[in-house]
Design a protein around this motif. Sequence first.
Motif, PDB file in Angstrom:
ATOM      1  N   GLU B 150       0.836  -1.212   0.000  1.00 51.09           N
ATOM      2  CA  GLU B 150       0.000   0.000   0.000  1.00 51.09           C
ATOM      3  C   GLU B 150       0.862   1.248   0.000  1.00 51.09           C
ATOM      4  O   GLU B 150       0.609   2.198  -0.739  1.00 51.09           O
ATOM      5  N   LYS B 151       1.879   1.229   0.838  1.00 47.90           N
ATOM      6  CA  LYS B 151       2.712   2.416   0.949  1.00 47.90           C
ATOM      7  C   LYS B 151       3.470   2.669  -0.356  1.00 47.90           C
ATOM      8  O   LYS B 151       3.644   3.812  -0.781  1.00 47.90           O
ATOM      9  N   VAL B 152       3.928   1.600  -1.003  1.00 43.87           N
ATOM     10  CA  VAL B 152       4.680   1.775  -2.244  1.00 43.87           C
ATOM     11  C   VAL B 152       3.779   2.396  -3.305  1.00 43.87           C
ATOM     12  O   VAL B 152       4.164   3.338  -3.999  1.00 43.87           O
ATOM     13  N   ILE B 153       2.557   1.864  -3.420  1.00 43.15           N
ATOM     14  CA  ILE B 153       1.650   2.403  -4.434  1.00 43.15           C
ATOM     15  C   ILE B 153       1.307   3.849  -4.099  1.00 43.15           C
ATOM     16  O   ILE B 153       1.265   4.724  -4.966  1.00 43.15           O
ATOM     17  N   ASP B 154       1.120   4.101  -2.823  1.00 45.53           N
ATOM     18  CA  ASP B 154       0.877   5.474  -2.372  1.00 45.53           C
ATOM     19  C   ASP B 154       1.965   6.434  -2.818  1.00 45.53           C
ATOM     20  O   ASP B 154       1.716   7.517  -3.316  1.00 45.53           O
TER      21      ASP B 154
END
Lengths: 766, 187
Positions: B150-154
């Motif tokens: 999630e954080k990477v896509i964010d």
Amino acid sequence: MEVLTTEGRDRLASHMSDVREQADERSEESMQTNLLVRNRWSAATLRVLSSMPSRSVGQQSRLEIISQCNIRSTQLRRYHRQTQDVSLSSRPSIRGYGIEADSEDVCEEETKRQELVNNLQSLSAGDRVRMLRATPLSLAEKTKLRKRVFSDKVGQSLLSSQVPCCSLLKRALYHILFGCLFIVSSLQLWQVALKRLGGRFGTGVLSYFLFIRTLLLFNVFLFLINGLFLVLPQAIHPPLHTPSSHRVTGLELFTGTGYLSNSVMFYGYYTNSTINTSCRPDEATAGTGCSTTSDPHMMAYNIPLAYFFTICITFFITGIVLVYSMSKSFGRSFRVFKSQGNLAIKVFCSWDFKVSKKMSVRLQSENITTQLKELLSEVKGGEEEKGRLSGMAVHLLAWSISLGSTFFCALGIHCFAKHMHLRRLEDVEGEVSLVHEARLLALPGVVSCGNLLLPGLFNLVSWMENFNSPIVRLYVSIFRNLLLKVSILGVLCYHWLGKIAAEPQQHGLQCWESFVGQELYRFLLVDFIFTVLYTVFGEFIWKLFSQGVLRRRRKPVFDIARNVLELIYGQTLTWLGVLFTPLLPAVQILKLLLLFHMKKSSLLVNCQASRKPWRASQMSTLFISLLCFPSFLGATVSVTYTIWTIKPSSGCGPFRNLPFMFHSGKQWAQELKSTNPKLAWLNWVHGCLVENPFFLFLMAGVFLMVIYVQTQILDGQRKIISLLQDQIENEGKDKKFLITRLQAVHEKRQYPLSPSSRPQPQGSEV
Amino acid sequence: MGNKQTIFTAQQLDAYQDCTFFTRKEILRLFDRYRDLAPQLVPLDYTDQPDVRLPYELIGSMPELKDNPFRQRIAEVFSEDGEGNMTLDDFLDMFSVLSEMAPRDLKAYYAFKIYDFNNDDFLCKSDLEKTLNKLTRNELTEDEVRMVCEKVIDEADLDNDGRLSLEDFQHMIVRAPDFLSTFHIRI
């Protein structure tokens, strides 16, 4: 059939359009998601999309897009041969779907290829090769392309003859660069060990070991400069001393007395005269070294001047390097992008494809896992640590205990030092015996004990406190330890510089500088011995205790705060002592080397990683700033105080007949003025810089202004970046909106009677 | 550098030299490495461009790739048939892109394809999860994997469609200074 009047029809129409709008809105959401499913896009939409300017900016990207479409087409044909399904090509390609347009495919592909060829032909030879190499096509395709491009050129030799020089040069440069990087990285001290520690224990512990390496480099520099300019000349031309009889016992190595006190290690050995390189020892007269000779070509080496300038210059350079590395560290932690983009980069760019051994691969995996966990915990934010007791009162209590114990420790050391001085006076009057010499080690021993036990007390006290995150706990711990060390060193400095140096005769000393040097040497050694004992017995026994008696399944965690401050304490002692003991950095180097290996083994055996990994991104910055501010600054202040205000002893050392140490420099400047008037401006510069405060204020003002301007620029850049990001998001939304509208219009036109594309109006229109 | 070799014609060598980042010598050396994998399959005469394809198992057993968790994906991306069975052209192409001379955009393009496990031209969540599991040898818990994805896509998704496109990936690579040195295999 109802006959409607015009008004009625209008009203009905508007009513129906209202209804339709409402229904539209309700189904818009679902329609949008429907329409965004890219398989359903028509060829027209795709054509429009693919010719959007953002996708064809610049020749480079155009070629890439064309080549991408090329690849897409070959892949589609491959998929068709293998399966008969529609491939999920979510990236719009010029040809749209492939099923019905196979023949169309080939023609389109041909035109695309021709376009590529034309583009390539229009470039210069070097550019052509570069473009060809950088195109993301398969090698087979590239060779075909190349054949077509050069089929109408004179011959392939044209290309290959024009290219060699610059490409070979570039290649050579690349090889050299990578070779250098490789060599430099393999020369890095302890690189493999550090990687292993970092992977297993996290960045917090790793920063401790990196700090050891930094200190080692500082000390090597100090040692080299001192050795080259100070120790070596004096060692080659030893001054004549009346040889004193000393019994050689092993204790001298620890106390620095005996035969060591008249060696090149300590201040008292150095002469106060000029060494002339061509003089021979038998010509020398006692105490003054070689005096004048008639040979004008020999080199004169003025020892006092060398001593003064070497110390000053080493301190100056160390200060500059420290401030520079501190500012770089600060710059890294206040990056404009902050921690954004770190995780993505860590996931995609940190795997080193060069690593090929199984063990190294596993190590790398471990490393990346630990770093990802740390980054995650930083993102999650600190969880509340379950404290034992909470509240302000506990914090107050903890702080009062720490401060109180520090104060009493300092007081105790002060009194003990006074007592030891008195005892030593008595000893000196008596005869020298082993016990008396061993008593010299008592004060260092007591100080080291205090240094060892009090941090344990601080740990105990902080265990009962409740902190927000492990980082805050660490900072508090570091601060308390720092106060302890600063107060101890303050008391000791007061003793040495304030009491002993001021009235050396009262303390029965001929050569107080050598004595202070010896004291520092003893402190350094005893500190090291106690650290070894603590590591071997303390940590090991604590591990056995905690696993056996307390039945904890986990080994204890490495205490970073205490270890780092011990390092800083040792380095402060070294810097304090360089003036009196030029070879002290060598002792510190040995100590650091042994410490590294010892701590590493102890870590691997006795400790393990903290259960909640946290990112120590600011740790290195903190350590360097602690090294710079209390430690180096304090050492510089005391050395400057010594040089400026304390009278050197008259019986020994290179400054023996001068009122103050810095007079050697002043005398030389005045001599220079008289002998060589051209260099008189140096004197003027010196007077301006050092003795005139206005210039320093001006410089400080200018620096402050520069810093302020830079911070404002940084702020502005951050704001702009966030604005741009918002803009990009909005553009994305706009694009989505337009695509759905386009598709909706197309569908309405294509399938006007389909129930899915138009919501039914509530009334019926005639 | 003389004309003694009989494996390739001069034109072939020229073509290889222009289309990859290797010199003649390196190309011949790479051919030797290719041949060493299966001497009975690879003929010594490539002048008529024989269609020889080494199976993935042989490629994956090379010492440079043996322990790399992404070796299968690398072979699949560079092979013509998408299964990992490589011709000499694919082999040269692979090591050319992974050499130190390849420019950043080219490497980013292929890195993107390597990490795109389902070949849909986007790095979606499942691709990221598979990448993470390969990187960490399944050491992260499911929760952690989910959070990292999630954080990477964010962080990297600029056009906000929930997955990373090639542009997003390239934009992120621009900010990684050591990408060029990590996406590099020395042969």
